[in-house]
Enzyme design. Structure first.
Site, PDB file in Angstrom:
ATOM      1  N   TYR A   1     -18.966  66.287 -67.979  1.00 41.53           N
ATOM      2  CA  TYR A   1     -20.279  66.570 -68.571  1.00 41.53           C
ATOM      3  C   TYR A   1     -21.181  65.343 -68.489  1.00 41.53           C
ATOM      4  O   TYR A   1     -22.386  65.459 -68.242  1.00 41.53           O
ATOM      5  CB  TYR A   1     -20.127  66.973 -70.037  1.00 41.53           C
ATOM      6  CG  TYR A   1     -19.569  68.356 -70.298  1.00 41.53           C
ATOM      7  CD1 TYR A   1     -19.366  69.271 -69.276  1.00 41.53           C
ATOM      8  CD2 TYR A   1     -19.263  68.743 -71.593  1.00 41.53           C
ATOM      9  CE1 TYR A   1     -18.855  70.528 -69.533  1.00 41.53           C
ATOM     10  CE2 TYR A   1     -18.762  70.004 -71.868  1.00 41.53           C
ATOM     11  CZ  TYR A   1     -18.551  70.896 -70.842  1.00 41.53           C
ATOM     12  OH  TYR A   1     -18.056  72.143 -71.114  1.00 41.53           O
TER      13      TYR A   1
ATOM     14  N   LYS B   1     -17.418  70.145 -75.558  1.00 45.51           N
ATOM     15  CA  LYS B   1     -16.487  69.110 -75.087  1.00 45.51           C
ATOM     16  C   LYS B   1     -17.220  67.783 -74.889  1.00 45.51           C
ATOM     17  O   LYS B   1     -16.586  66.748 -74.726  1.00 45.51           O
ATOM     18  CB  LYS B   1     -15.775  69.558 -73.813  1.00 45.51           C
ATOM     19  CG  LYS B   1     -14.700  70.618 -74.058  1.00 45.51           C
ATOM     20  CD  LYS B   1     -13.791  70.815 -72.865  1.00 45.51           C
ATOM     21  CE  LYS B   1     -14.470  71.462 -71.699  1.00 45.51           C
ATOM     22  NZ  LYS B   1     -14.941  72.837 -71.981  1.00 45.51           N
TER      23      LYS B   1
END
Length: 356
Positions: A144, A113
Site C-alpha cells: 500500500y 492494512k
C-alpha cells in the site's frame, strides 16, 4: 458535459460497486478487467492486463477519460513480491492512462492494512485505534505504501489530483472475489442450513467481543464519487467505513437470522472455515441442483481464508471518519443492513437459496 471515469478492476467488489455509484450519478463508466466475468449495466467493459503495458495501450487506445479509480490487486506469496507486482500494476496503469488521456483525478483504493500491516506481519504491531489518517506508516514493508508513493509521483509528473481510500472489510455484491466476507458467510450459512452443521462464529474471542467496523461496498462507491469532484478532498487520504462500530457477539445472531439458520454457541476458540469447509463444493452442487441456482462452485463464491483472517484477528480494529465528516461527506450505512441487503440481492440473482 458528461464526465468519464476508467475503473480498474471493475468486476471486483470495490470496482463493481463504484461503477454502479458513478453510473447512477450520470458518469460514463469505462471498466477495465483482465477477463469478462459478467455484464455490468451502465459499464463499457475493456479488456487489459495491468501487468502488460502493451495490452493496456491497446485497451485504452482512442478512449478519453478524465478520472481513474484503481481497485485491483494481486496476492503474492510474500510482501516483497506483493510490493513488486502490485506496484508495477499501478505504475503500468497510470503510465498507459497518461498516454491515452489527460487525467484530472485518480482515486486509489487500498485498505486498513495500512494501519494493521501486510499479511506477512499482520496485526503484529498495529496502529492505535481508532485508526486516523494522520497516523504515520508502520515500520514494515507494505505494498500500500509503495502504491501511494507511485501515485504521488505520477500525480506530480502528470498534473492530476488524487485521493486514497482505506476501507475495512468490504460487504457487497461481487462474484469470484478473493476478499468477500458477505458472500462467504452467505454460502457458509446456506451450507449449515442444509446440513444441520452449527453456524458458529469461526473467529477469535477478541474479534467476537471486541469493537470493530465494516465497509459497505456501496458506501465506498459513493465516497469515491464524492472525492472525485469535491475540491476539499483533493490530495487527501480517507478512511472509508460505515460510520458505526459493532461487536460480532451482537452482530452474529442478526446475520444468522437473516440467513435463516440458528446461531450456534461459541466454543471459546477459533474454528476456521478453511479447515471445516472441505466438503463445501460437494454440498453446494446439491443445493445448485435442488434450488436451481446459478452454476457456481462454493469455492468460486467463498473466500474462506480471507474471512478466517478477518475474523481471526486478535486485535481491535476500527477506523475514524471525522476527516470525511468535516469535509462534508456525511453518508452512513447500517452494518446489519449491509448484510441483509446483500443476502437479498444474492437470492434474487439465484446465487444462494431462498428461505422458503
Amino acid at each position: 458535459m458528461q464526465r468519464t471515469v476508467l475503473i480498474v478492476g471493475v468486476t471486483g467488489i470495490a470496482g463493481f460497486n463504484t461503477a454502479r455509484a458513478m453510473s447512477a450519478a450520470g458518469w460514463r463508466v469505462l471498466g477495465l478487467s483482465r477477463s469478462h466475468r459478467y455484464d455490468i449495466p451502465g459499464v463499457e467493459q475493456l479488456r487489459g492486463d495491468v501487468l502488460d503495458p502493451e495490452s493496456l495501450d491497446r485497451a485504452l487506445h482512442a478512449q478519453e477519460f478524465s478520472h481513474v479509480v484503481f481497485t485491483t490487486w494481486s496476492r503474492q506469496e510474500t510482501e516483497t513480491e506483493n510490493r513488486r507486482v502490485n506496484g508495477a500494476m499501478l505504475a503500468n496503469l497510470l503510465g498507459a492512462a497518461g498516454r491515452a488521456s489527460k487525467l484530472e483525478h485518480v482515486a486509489l483504493v487500498t485498505g486498513l492494512k495500512h494501519y494493521l500491516g501486510p499479511f506477512d506481519a499482520y496485526a503484529s504491531s498495529p496502529a492505535d485505534t481508532p485508526f486516523r489518517e494522520s497516523q504515520g506508516r508502520l515500520p514494515v514493508d507494505n505494498f500500500y505504501y509503495d502504491q501511494e508513493d507511485i501515485l504521488f509521483a505520477e500525480a506530480e509528473r502528470q498534473g492530476f489530483t488524487w485521493s486514497v481510500h482505506r476501507p475495512h472489510t468490504l460487504i457487497g455484491y461481487a462474484l469470484g472475489n478473493v476478499m468477500n466476507m458477505g458472500v462467504t458467510l452467505a454460502v457458509y450459512g446456506a451450507i449449515c442450513r442444509a446440513t444441520g452443521e452449527p453456524f458458529v462464529f469461526p473467529g477469535s474471542p477478541q474479534q467476537l467481543n471486541g469493537v470493530t467496523d465494516l465497509t459497505d461496498a456501496r458506501l465506498l462507491g459513493r465516497h469515491v464519487l464524492w472525492s472525485s469532484t469535491e475540491p476539499q478532498a483533493r490530495n487527501q487520504a480517507f478512511n472509508t467505513v460505515n460510520g458505526e462500530v459493532v461487536r460480532w457477539r451482537q452482530l452474529w445472531p442478526e446475520v444468522a437470522d437473516a440467513l435463516g439458520v440458528p446461531a450456534a454457541d461459541y466454543p471459546g476458540h477459533p474454528q476456521p472455515l478453511e479447515g471445516r469447509m472441505g466438503h463445501a463444493d460437494e454440498v453446494w452442487a446439491g443445493l445448485v441442483e435442488k434450488h436451481g441456482l446459478a452454476p457456481y462452485k462454493a469455492s468460486e463464491l467463498a473466500s474462506w481464508w480471507h474471512t478466517d483472517a478477518d475474523l481471526g484477528r486478535e486485535v481491535e480494529t476500527f477506523a475514524d471518519m471525522s476527516k470525511s465528516r468535516a469535509m462534508g461527506f456525511l453518508d452512513y450505512q447500517s452494518t446489519i443492513g449491509s448484510f441483509t441487503d446483500l443476502f437479498q440481492q444474492l437470492r434474487e440473482a439465484r446465487i444462494i437459496p431462498g428461505l422458503d
